[in-house]
Design a protein around this motif. Structure first.
Motif, PDB file in Angstrom:
ATOM      1  N   ASN A 286       4.565 -10.635   7.044  1.00  0.00           N
ATOM      2  CA  ASN A 286       4.709  -9.207   6.746  1.00  0.00           C
ATOM      3  C   ASN A 286       4.007  -8.763   5.469  1.00  0.00           C
ATOM      4  OD1 ASN A 286       6.224  -8.501   8.966  1.00  0.00           O
ATOM      5  ND2 ASN A 286       8.147  -9.126   8.003  1.00  0.00           N
ATOM      6  N   THR A 287       3.347  -9.703   4.789  1.00  0.00           N
ATOM      7  CA  THR A 287       2.776  -9.413   3.470  1.00  0.00           C
ATOM      8  C   THR A 287       1.923  -8.140   3.429  1.00  0.00           C
ATOM      9  OG1 THR A 287       2.753 -11.773   2.982  1.00  0.00           O
ATOM     10  CG2 THR A 287       1.393 -10.377   1.584  1.00  0.00           C
ATOM     11  N   TYR A 288       1.090  -7.964   4.439  1.00  0.00           N
ATOM     12  CA  TYR A 288       0.112  -6.870   4.350  1.00  0.00           C
ATOM     13  C   TYR A 288       0.420  -5.690   5.253  1.00  0.00           C
ATOM     14  CZ  TYR A 288      -2.382 -10.295   1.671  1.00  0.00           C
ATOM     15  OH  TYR A 288      -2.711 -11.211   0.720  1.00  0.00           O
TER      16      TYR A 288
ATOM     17  N   GLN B   1      -0.539  -2.267   3.819  1.00  0.00           N
ATOM     18  CA  GLN B   1      -1.977  -2.105   3.625  1.00  0.00           C
ATOM     19  C   GLN B   1      -2.723  -2.037   4.948  1.00  0.00           C
ATOM     20  OE1 GLN B   1      -2.247  -5.284   0.656  1.00  0.00           O
ATOM     21  NE2 GLN B   1      -3.472  -3.857  -0.524  1.00  0.00           N
ATOM     22  N   GLU B   2      -2.223  -2.781   5.937  1.00  0.00           N
ATOM     23  CA  GLU B   2      -2.852  -2.708   7.251  1.00  0.00           C
ATOM     24  C   GLU B   2      -2.759  -1.291   7.803  1.00  0.00           C
ATOM     25  OE1 GLU B   2      -0.956  -5.900   9.336  1.00  0.00           O
ATOM     26  OE2 GLU B   2      -2.321  -7.363   8.446  1.00  0.00           O
TER      27      GLU B   2
ATOM     28  N   GLU C 235      -2.517   1.442   5.970  1.00  0.00           N
ATOM     29  CA  GLU C 235      -3.419   2.276   5.166  1.00  0.00           C
ATOM     30  C   GLU C 235      -4.853   2.152   5.673  1.00  0.00           C
ATOM     31  OE1 GLU C 235      -5.266   2.307   0.659  1.00  0.00           O
ATOM     32  OE2 GLU C 235      -3.547   1.026   1.075  1.00  0.00           O
ATOM     33  N   SER C 236      -5.275   0.899   5.897  1.00  0.00           N
ATOM     34  CA  SER C 236      -6.632   0.644   6.348  1.00  0.00           C
ATOM     35  C   SER C 236      -6.876   1.241   7.721  1.00  0.00           C
ATOM     36  CB  SER C 236      -6.866  -0.869   6.387  1.00  0.00           C
ATOM     37  OG  SER C 236      -7.989  -1.176   7.159  1.00  0.00           O
TER      38      SER C 236
END
Lengths: 280, 465
Positions: free
Chosen positions: A257-259, A262-263, A265-266
């Motif tokens: 689940n770290t990103y 951000q995923e 957002e990207s």
């Protein structure tokens, strides 16, 4: 290099891509993976090699469209090229004649199970394959696996195809009815964890192929670390397959689940640009 | 008189500005400054500086050419022995090597050899290209080099010049090894590394990217498929961890991963580039070497508000270059010295939120000759952070040793190689750089690459192992 021979969407969020990669096609073994980079600004994405054709020099990969890079991958057309494909990476599956092998694939994990099931069958095992997905649309490789197995069982969570229920329900029936010598499971972490807990009670050796966060794939970055038997292991060079009964699945789930933010957002930025591009 | 001219300072980007960008920090000499600095060189008849250089650059020779207004000729002089001048001019620890032995250092300040090397290389790259000529592979023999870091590239350059057909195998999608994945853009711009790699290609070196030796083909496969010798230069690519609780929480990175995301994958330009990186407000970097400084300064540039270096000894024992420590200080990095982490603390989602540390004091010298740190009982304290970066060193990457029967390794997994000839226990296989010595500097790896090239040439010329 890395010309795309075929790229088809086989369901809303799963794609199948065939890429020219003679070196990898020549050398790969069941259980190994590649890292692809879609374009110059792309991430390094690890994907299991689902199939390969030595003569044609091609490899087949399945991917789930979850973020920007995989979405861009799904937009690539036949004849276009991928920026980079590295591999084969990771240890091959430990294939030999165990007796009876049950290969369990969930969702996109079926793509990873496919070459293992084929190799298990070729090594003389009685090979039972259980594949499952949330619904009929998400089910992949059924026909391919059917011709290469002694028995195949299909489940869907919603009952839209095959047996309504989970792969673990069917696995339990098999474990209750006959002697099983090895189970190989690839799929979402909760599924692999459930399979592992089940086979533990039957004391059946179980392998899982882990899909941890990874950058280089050669043991250099340490991002793919998982805890196995209380020890730090790197999925890329120590795996990707591990003894399921020793894996800390809860930790793996959290690390995956770290990103998430951000995923998102990207992907939002990416789709926003696409809309601009399409004049919307 | 030469000694009356002071050592010329290198202009730098203002710290207040540079912490918001990834542009290079030192800005380079202009022509006048470079020539003025060059004029400080005494042109010693027996130049001790050269002895301090692991690749034996003809230092007085290139400085003389520069002083006389021929920077391109100076470049040619450096290139005779050094394939990567723009890199060395930036990341070599000159203060411990050539400049330390400069005669002027005895009375005052040594000639700024590193800065001059950088000027010469930048002049060639930016203003007037040197004509690289393709070298004929007239020896009719093939050498495989595994790894395109400083050791591999140096050996490749030397062997190509000697007339061998050279193929470099690189696991990543860009050549340069630690120069591209490890050292940040603000210290070593990546297009400079690419330029040096392109110069090697122009000479005839083949570089095979994304080729991981050890998973598909092995060293034995290379030897049986027509390579006459193999040079293993795979570096120290296995991150070490602290092995304390909480190390697998979200937001805990190895320095390798953090730097690879930022440097190689350009996560600092996310979301323009697809690779993400966790940008914390408060970041703790554990370790005291150059990699720790690089990680801390990267975190700052990614927008972190407070960045700590947590190091278990005192500043005196820090392995980082003084210059790097100074720059980190100028930029506002907070040094927590004599401090050691004991556990990372996470929230319910498994994300790091703090690190518990313990105060240390220095005891008797240990095997490294440095005073060993001892925990002070009951001195535990907590620092709130949202990213932790472990920069305590690297072990040898195990892929080649594991897949090459007959290749002797040490207990730690480093390949055993003769320090002079770089020969391993396996005929036809040479090894050098961090995979042999453990983590060291770029120039030391380059020195190993040079020795290996020479030894490979001897072996392939005589057939004697």
């Amino acid at each position: 290099m890395y010309t795309i021979i075929q790229n088809t969407k086989i369901s809303t969020n799963v794609g199948k891509i065939v890429i020219e990669a003679p070196y990898i096609a020549q050398h790969r073994k069941a259980g190994q993976f590649v890292i692809i980079i879609v374009d110059e600004v792309g991430e390094r994405i690890p994907l299991t090699i689902a199939d390969a054709d030595k003569e044609k020099g091609t490899i087949t990969l399945y991917y789930q469209i979850v973020g920007t890079s995989t979405h861009k991958l799904s937009l690539k057309k036949e004849g276009e090229e991928l920026y980079n494909v590295a591999g084969p990476l990771g240890h091959p599956t430990d294939i030999h004649n165990y007796g009876t092998a049950v290969c369990v694939g969930g969702g996109i994990g079926i793509a990873a199970v496919n070459p293992i099931a084929v190799a298990m069958k070729e090594a003389g095992n009685y090979c039972i394959n259980i594949i499952g997905a949330r619904n009929k649309e998400l089910l992949i490789l059924e026909q391919e696996l059917k011709v290469k197995s002694d028995q195949i069982i299909v489940t869907t969570d919603d009952g839209s195809y095959g047996i309504k229920g989970f792969v673990t329900d069917e696995l339990k029936k098999i474990l209750d009815s006959r002697k099983v010598d090895i189970v190989v499971a690839v799929g979402p972490v909760p599924m692999m964890k459930a399979v592992s807990e089940l086979t533990r009670t039957y004391n059946v050796k179980t392998l899982v192929s882990l899909n941890s966060i990874m950058v280089d794939g050669t043991g250099m970055c340490g991002g793919c670390r998982v805890t196995v038997d209380g020890k730090k292991q790197f999925t890329c060079v120590d795996g990707p397959e591990f003894d399921a009964h020793l894996v800390d699945f809860d930790e793996l789930m959290k690390r995956l689940n770290t990103y998430k933010d951000q995923e998102k957002e990207s992907f939002e930025k990416h789709t926003c640009q696409l809309e601009k591009y399409h004049g919307r | 008189m030469a000694d009356k001219i002071p050592r010329q300072k290198m202009p730098q980007q203002d710290p207040a500005k540079r912490i918001h960008n990834f542009n290079e920090v030192p800005l380079g000499y202009d022509e006048n400054t470079a020539v003025l600095e060059a004029s400080r060189c005494l042109q010693c008849r027996r130049p001790t500086c050269v002895e301090g250089c692991p690749v034996n650059i003809n230092i007085p020779g290139f400085i003389k050419a520069l002083k006389e207004g021929n920077p391109l000729e100076a470049f040619a002089v450096i290139k005779q022995t050094n394939s990567l001048p723009a890199v060395c001019g930036r990341v070599c620890p000159q203060e411990d090597q050539c400049e330390k032995l400069c005669v002027l250092a005895k009375k005052g300040e040594p000639v700024a050899i590193g800065n001059l090397e950088r000027y010469v290389a930048d002049f060639e790259r930016e203003k007037e290209h040197y004509a690289f000529q393709k070298v004929k592979a007239e020896k009719g023999k093939k050498v495989a080099i595994i790894g395109s870091g400083p050791a591999g590239l140096t050996a490749a350059g030397d062997l190509a010049r000697m007339g061998y057909s050279v193929t470099v195998f690189e696991a990543l999608h860009k050549a340069g090894g630690v120069l591209v994945y490890g050292i940040p853009e603000f210290r070593l711009p990546k297009d400079i590394v690419q330029y040096e790699v392109d110069a090697l290609k122009a000479m005839g070196v083949t570089i095979e990217l994304s080729r991981v030796i050890g998973t598909a083909e092995t060293v034995n496969d290379l030897l049986s498929s027509g390579f006459d010798a193999v040079f293993v230069a795979t570096g120290a690519g296995l991150p070490l961890f602290l092995d304390i609780p909480g190390e697998n929480l979200q937001g805990v990175y190895s320095a390798n991963e953090y730097l690879t995301r930022s440097n190689l994958m350009k996560a600092y330009r996310f979301p323009e580039y697809d690779t993400p990186i966790v940008k914390g407000d408060r970041v703790a970097v554990v370790g005291g070497g150059n990699v720790a400084m690089d990680s801390a300064r990267t975190a700052l540039r990614l927008g972190s508000k407070e960045v700590y270096i947590i190091y278990r000894r005192s500043k005196k024992e820090m392995p980082a270059r003084i210059e790097e420590v100074e720059r980190a200080e100028e930029e506002g990095i907070i040094f927590k010295l004599l401090t050691n982490p004991v556990r990372f603390i996470g929230d319910e989602k498994g994300r790091i939120k703090a690190v518990e540390c313990i105060q240390m004091e220095l005891g008797e010298p240990d095997a490294s000759g440095r005073r060993s740190p001892i925990p002070v009982k009951g001195s535990e304290f907590i620092i709130d952070i949202d990213v932790a970066i472990i920069a305590i060193g690297n072990g040898p990457n195990p892929l080649i040793p594991k897949t090459t029967p007959g290749l002797d390794t040490t207990k730690r997994g480093n390949i055993v190689a003769d320090p002079q000839t770089m020969k391993t226990s396996k005929r036809g296989v040479f090894a050098g750089g961090d995979i042999v010595t453990g983590a060291a500097t770029v120039i030391q790896a380059m020195g190993a690459g040079k020795k290996a090239a020479k030894a490979i040439d001897e072996y392939l010329s005589t057939g004697v192992w």
